[in-house]
Scaffold this motif. Structure first.
Motif, short mmCIF file in Angstrom:
data_model
loop_
_atom_site.label_atom_id
_atom_site.label_comp_id
_atom_site.label_asym_id
_atom_site.label_seq_id
_atom_site.Cartn_x
_atom_site.Cartn_y
_atom_site.Cartn_z
N GLN A 68 0.81 -1.22 0.00
CA GLN A 68 0.00 0.00 0.00
C GLN A 68 0.84 1.27 0.00
OE1 GLN A 68 -3.54 0.16 0.01
NE2 GLN A 68 -3.38 -1.99 -0.50
N SER A 69 2.16 1.13 -0.01
CA SER A 69 3.01 2.32 -0.01
C SER A 69 4.38 1.96 -0.59
CB SER A 69 3.17 2.88 1.41
OG SER A 69 3.80 1.94 2.25
N GLY A 70 5.18 2.99 -0.87
CA GLY A 70 6.54 2.76 -1.35
C GLY A 70 6.68 2.97 -2.84
N LEU A 71 7.93 2.90 -3.32
CA LEU A 71 8.22 3.18 -4.72
C LEU A 71 7.50 2.22 -5.66
CD1 LEU A 71 12.05 4.00 -4.92
CD2 LEU A 71 10.12 5.57 -4.97
N MET A 72 7.53 0.91 -5.35
CA MET A 72 6.89 -0.06 -6.25
C MET A 72 5.41 0.23 -6.40
SD MET A 72 6.54 -4.23 -6.07
CE MET A 72 8.29 -4.56 -6.01
N MET A 73 4.73 0.47 -5.27
CA MET A 73 3.30 0.77 -5.35
C MET A 73 3.05 1.99 -6.21
SD MET A 73 0.79 3.00 -4.23
CE MET A 73 1.46 3.80 -2.78
N GLU A 74 3.81 3.06 -6.02
CA GLU A 74 3.57 4.28 -6.78
C GLU A 74 3.86 4.08 -8.27
OE1 GLU A 74 4.25 7.51 -3.18
OE2 GLU A 74 5.81 7.30 -4.70
N MET A 75 4.87 3.29 -8.60
CA MET A 75 5.18 3.04 -10.00
C MET A 75 4.06 2.28 -10.71
SD MET A 75 9.23 2.09 -9.66
CE MET A 75 9.56 1.99 -11.43
N LEU A 76 3.28 1.51 -9.94
CA LEU A 76 2.21 0.70 -10.54
C LEU A 76 0.84 1.37 -10.46
CD1 LEU A 76 3.11 -2.86 -9.18
CD2 LEU A 76 3.80 -1.80 -11.33
N TRP A 77 0.65 2.35 -9.58
CA TRP A 77 -0.70 2.81 -9.28
C TRP A 77 -0.99 4.30 -9.53
CZ3 TRP A 77 -5.15 0.33 -8.22
CH2 TRP A 77 -5.09 -1.01 -7.86
N THR A 78 0.00 5.19 -9.53
CA THR A 78 -0.34 6.62 -9.55
C THR A 78 -0.83 7.09 -10.91
OG1 THR A 78 1.96 7.26 -10.01
CG2 THR A 78 1.30 7.12 -7.70
N ASP A 79 -1.48 8.27 -10.92
CA ASP A 79 -2.08 8.84 -12.13
C ASP A 79 -1.77 10.34 -12.21
OD1 ASP A 79 -3.83 6.57 -13.12
OD2 ASP A 79 -4.67 6.81 -11.12
N PRO A 80 -1.76 10.89 -13.43
CA PRO A 80 -1.59 12.35 -13.56
C PRO A 80 -2.89 13.09 -13.27
CG PRO A 80 -1.81 11.34 -15.73
CD PRO A 80 -1.81 10.21 -14.73
N GLN A 81 -2.76 14.37 -12.92
CA GLN A 81 -3.90 15.26 -12.77
C GLN A 81 -3.58 16.57 -13.47
OE1 GLN A 81 -4.22 15.69 -8.48
NE2 GLN A 81 -2.78 17.41 -8.43
N THR A 82 -4.60 17.36 -13.77
CA THR A 82 -4.38 18.62 -14.48
C THR A 82 -3.88 19.72 -13.55
OG1 THR A 82 -6.72 19.17 -14.17
CG2 THR A 82 -6.10 18.10 -16.25
N GLU A 83 -4.26 19.65 -12.26
CA GLU A 83 -3.87 20.69 -11.31
C GLU A 83 -2.41 20.49 -10.87
OE1 GLU A 83 -6.31 18.53 -10.71
OE2 GLU A 83 -8.09 19.69 -11.27
N GLY B 81 0.85 20.25 -8.34
CA GLY B 81 1.01 19.60 -7.05
C GLY B 81 0.58 18.14 -7.08
N ARG B 82 0.18 17.66 -5.92
CA ARG B 82 -0.26 16.28 -5.77
C ARG B 82 -1.62 16.23 -5.11
NH1 ARG B 82 5.34 16.35 -5.00
NH2 ARG B 82 6.49 14.80 -6.22
N GLY B 83 -2.39 15.18 -5.40
CA GLY B 83 -3.71 15.07 -4.82
C GLY B 83 -4.04 13.62 -4.52
N PRO B 84 -5.16 13.39 -3.83
CA PRO B 84 -5.56 12.02 -3.50
C PRO B 84 -5.97 11.25 -4.75
CG PRO B 84 -7.29 13.58 -2.91
CD PRO B 84 -6.10 14.39 -3.31
N SER B 85 -5.75 9.95 -4.73
CA SER B 85 -6.10 9.13 -5.87
C SER B 85 -7.58 8.80 -5.90
CB SER B 85 -5.30 7.82 -5.84
OG SER B 85 -5.75 6.94 -6.85
N LYS B 86 -8.16 8.82 -7.08
CA LYS B 86 -9.55 8.40 -7.24
C LYS B 86 -9.70 6.90 -7.05
CE LYS B 86 -8.92 8.23 -12.29
NZ LYS B 86 -7.56 8.81 -12.31
N ARG B 87 -8.57 6.18 -7.06
CA ARG B 87 -8.60 4.73 -6.93
C ARG B 87 -8.57 4.28 -5.47
NH1 ARG B 87 -6.81 2.67 -12.01
NH2 ARG B 87 -5.92 4.28 -13.33
N GLY B 88 -8.15 5.17 -4.58
CA GLY B 88 -7.98 4.78 -3.19
C GLY B 88 -6.62 4.21 -2.89
N GLN C 166 -2.19 11.26 -7.09
CA GLN C 166 -2.15 11.88 -8.41
C GLN C 166 -1.08 12.97 -8.41
OE1 GLN C 166 -6.75 11.03 -9.77
NE2 GLN C 166 -6.17 13.12 -9.37
N PHE C 167 -0.47 13.19 -9.56
CA PHE C 167 0.63 14.15 -9.66
C PHE C 167 0.35 15.14 -10.79
CE2 PHE C 167 1.55 10.43 -12.18
CZ PHE C 167 2.04 10.91 -13.38
N GLY C 168 0.72 16.40 -10.57
CA GLY C 168 0.43 17.46 -11.52
C GLY C 168 1.54 17.71 -12.52
#
Length: 357
Positions: free
Chosen positions: A282-297, A299-306, A310-312
Motif C-alpha cells: 500500500q506504499s513505497g516506490l513499487m506501489m507508486e510506479m504501478l498505481w499513480t495517475d496524472p492530474q491537471t492541477e 502539485g499532488r492530490g488524493p487518488s480516485k482509486r484509493g 495523483q501528480f500534476g
C-alpha cells in the motif's frame, strides 16, 4: 444508507476489506432486511479472516511452484495437433499458437510450463529498470493495457506489425485480468520474450499482482484452462518482471506514474530490489510506479482509486528536468483516442484495451 453501500463496494474493489466490513455493518444496522449488504458483509469478513490467518502462519517464503515439476519427463500425446516445442522457442511455434488461440484451443501443459519457466528466468535477471537504446532502422512500439482482450491484440499486430528483429515491442503492464483471454495473451507475450529477449520487453502493471488476479479473474482463468500450478508459476514470474524501461535515455516508461517525493531519481529505481518485495503493498516506490495517475492541477492530490496518489504537470516537469528526460510514458488509464499527451507533452498515456479504469 446508499452512501455507505457505495463506499463499502469501492473499498472491496480496491482490496481494503477491513474498511468495507465497517461500512457494510453500518448498512445492515440501518436496514437489517438488506440481503445484498448482508451477503457482501459475510464475504468481506471471510476475506479479513483469511488475511489474518495467512499473516499468522507466515514463517518465510513459500517454495516455488516449480519445485518437483519434471517438465522434461512430460509426454505430449501423439494426438496433439499443434506444432511441437523442442527445447527452444521458434517463430513457427508462435504462429501456430496464435492460430490455436484464435480458434479457442489451448497449448499443451508441458509447453505452458516451459514458456513460463524460461521467461521467469529471463526477466528475473533483468534490472528493475531496463535500459534500451533503439538501433537505427528499428521501430519500438509501446503498448498499454491489453487486459485479456486477445482479439484487440491481434488487431494491433495486424495494423501495426508483428514483433520482429526490426520491430520491437514494449508491453507496459496489465496484460491480464478482466478479459477472457488473459492466459492466451500472457503466453503469447512470454513466447515472444523468449524468442527475442533483447527485442521484446514487458513491464509489470498493477494487475500483475496476486490480489488483483484473485479479484479480477486471472487466477480463476488459469485454474479453468490449465491448473493452479500454472497460476502460481505465473505469479512468480509477474513478481520478477521489471518495473520500468528507460528508452534511449530520454523516455521513462512505467505502468502507473510518478512519486510522492520529488527527490526520487532514476538511480533510486535502479537500486530498487524488486525481488525482496514480491507484491507492491500500500506504499513505497513499487506501489507508486504501478498505481499513480496524472492530474491537471499542479502539485499532488488524493487518488480516485484509493491507492497511490495523483501528480500534476509541475511534478512531471521537475522529474524530467532532474533526470534529463523528454517525457514519461505510462498506461493504467483509458484515453478515448488510444493515447493522450498531457503535462505539456511530458506525460503520455497510452492504453490498448478500454475494459477497465
Amino acid at each position: 444508507m446508499q452512501a455507505y453501500y457505495r463506499r463499502a463496494t469501492a473499498y472491496a474493489a480496491i482490496l481494503k476489506p477491513k474498511d468495507a466490513v465497517k461500512d457494510f455493518k453500518t448498512c445492515v444496522k440501518i436496514d437489517p432486511s438488506n440481503k445484498d449488504a448482508k451477503l457482501k458483509l459475510v464475504e468481506c469478513e471471510k476475506i479479513v479472516r483469511q488475511l489474518a490467518f495467512f499473516a499468522a502462519i507466515e514463517v518465510g517464503e513459500e517454495p516455488s511452484a516449480a519445485e518437483g515439476l519434471d517438465v522434461d519427463s512430460m509426454v505430449v500425446e501423439a494426438a496433439y495437433d499443434g506444432v511441437r516445442l523442442e527445447g527452444k522457442m521458434t517463430q513457427e511455434f508462435i504462429d501456430d499458437m496464435m492460430e490455436r488461440f484464435k480458434n479457442g484451443k489451448t497449448i499443451h501443459k508441458k509447453y505452458v510450463y516451459q514458456i513460463i519457466l524460461a521467461v521467469k528466468k529471463l526477466v528475473y535477471d533483468e534490472p528493475t529498470m531496463v535500459e534500451v537504446d533503439i538501433p537505427e532502422g528499428v521501430e519500438l512500439t509501446v503498448c498499454g493495457d491489453t487486459h485479456g482482450q486477445y482479439f484487440d491484440l491481434m488487431e494491433l499486430f495486424r495494423l501495426n506489425g508483428t514483433p520482429s528483429d526490426k520491430h520491437w515491442y514494449l508491453f507496459n503492464g496489465d496484460f491480464v485480468d478482466r478479459g477472457s483471454w488473459s492466459t492466451e495473451i500472457a503466453l503469447l507475450l512470454y513466447a515472444n520474450k523468449w524468442l527475442r529477449p533483447k527485442c521484446f520487453f514487458i513491464n509489470r502493471g498493477n494487475h500483475e499482482t496476486d490480489d488483483m488476479n484473485r479479484v479480477y479473474g486471472f487466477e480463476g482463468e488459469c485454474k479453468a484452462k490449465y491448473n493452479e500450478r500454472v497460476f502460481k508459476l505465473f505469479s512468480e514470474s509477474f513478481s520478477a518482471l521489471p518495473l520500468a524501461t528507460l528508452v534511449g535515455k530520454k523516455y521513462f516508461v512505467l505502468h502507473g506514474g510518478l512519486f510522492s517525493d520529488d527527490n526520487v531519481t532514476l538511480d533510486d529505481i535502479r537500486k530498487l530490489d524488486r525481488h525482496k518485495q514480491r507484491q507492491p503493498g500500500q506504499s513505497g516506490l513499487m506501489m507508486e510506479m504501478l498505481w499513480t495517475d496524472p492530474q491537471t492541477e499542479p502539485g499532488r492530490g488524493p487518488s480516485k482509486r484509493g491507492v497511490g496518489m495523483q501528480f500534476g504537470p509541475d511534478v512531471t516537469k521537475r522529474f524530467c528536468e532532474k533526470n534529463g528526460l523528454e517525457a514519461v510514458i505510462r498506461s493504467h488509464e483509458v484515453r478515448m483516442a488510444g493515447y493522450e499527451e498531457e503535462h505539456d507533452g511530458k506525460c503520455i498515456t497510452g492504453k490498448l484495451s478500454s475494459s477497465s479504469p
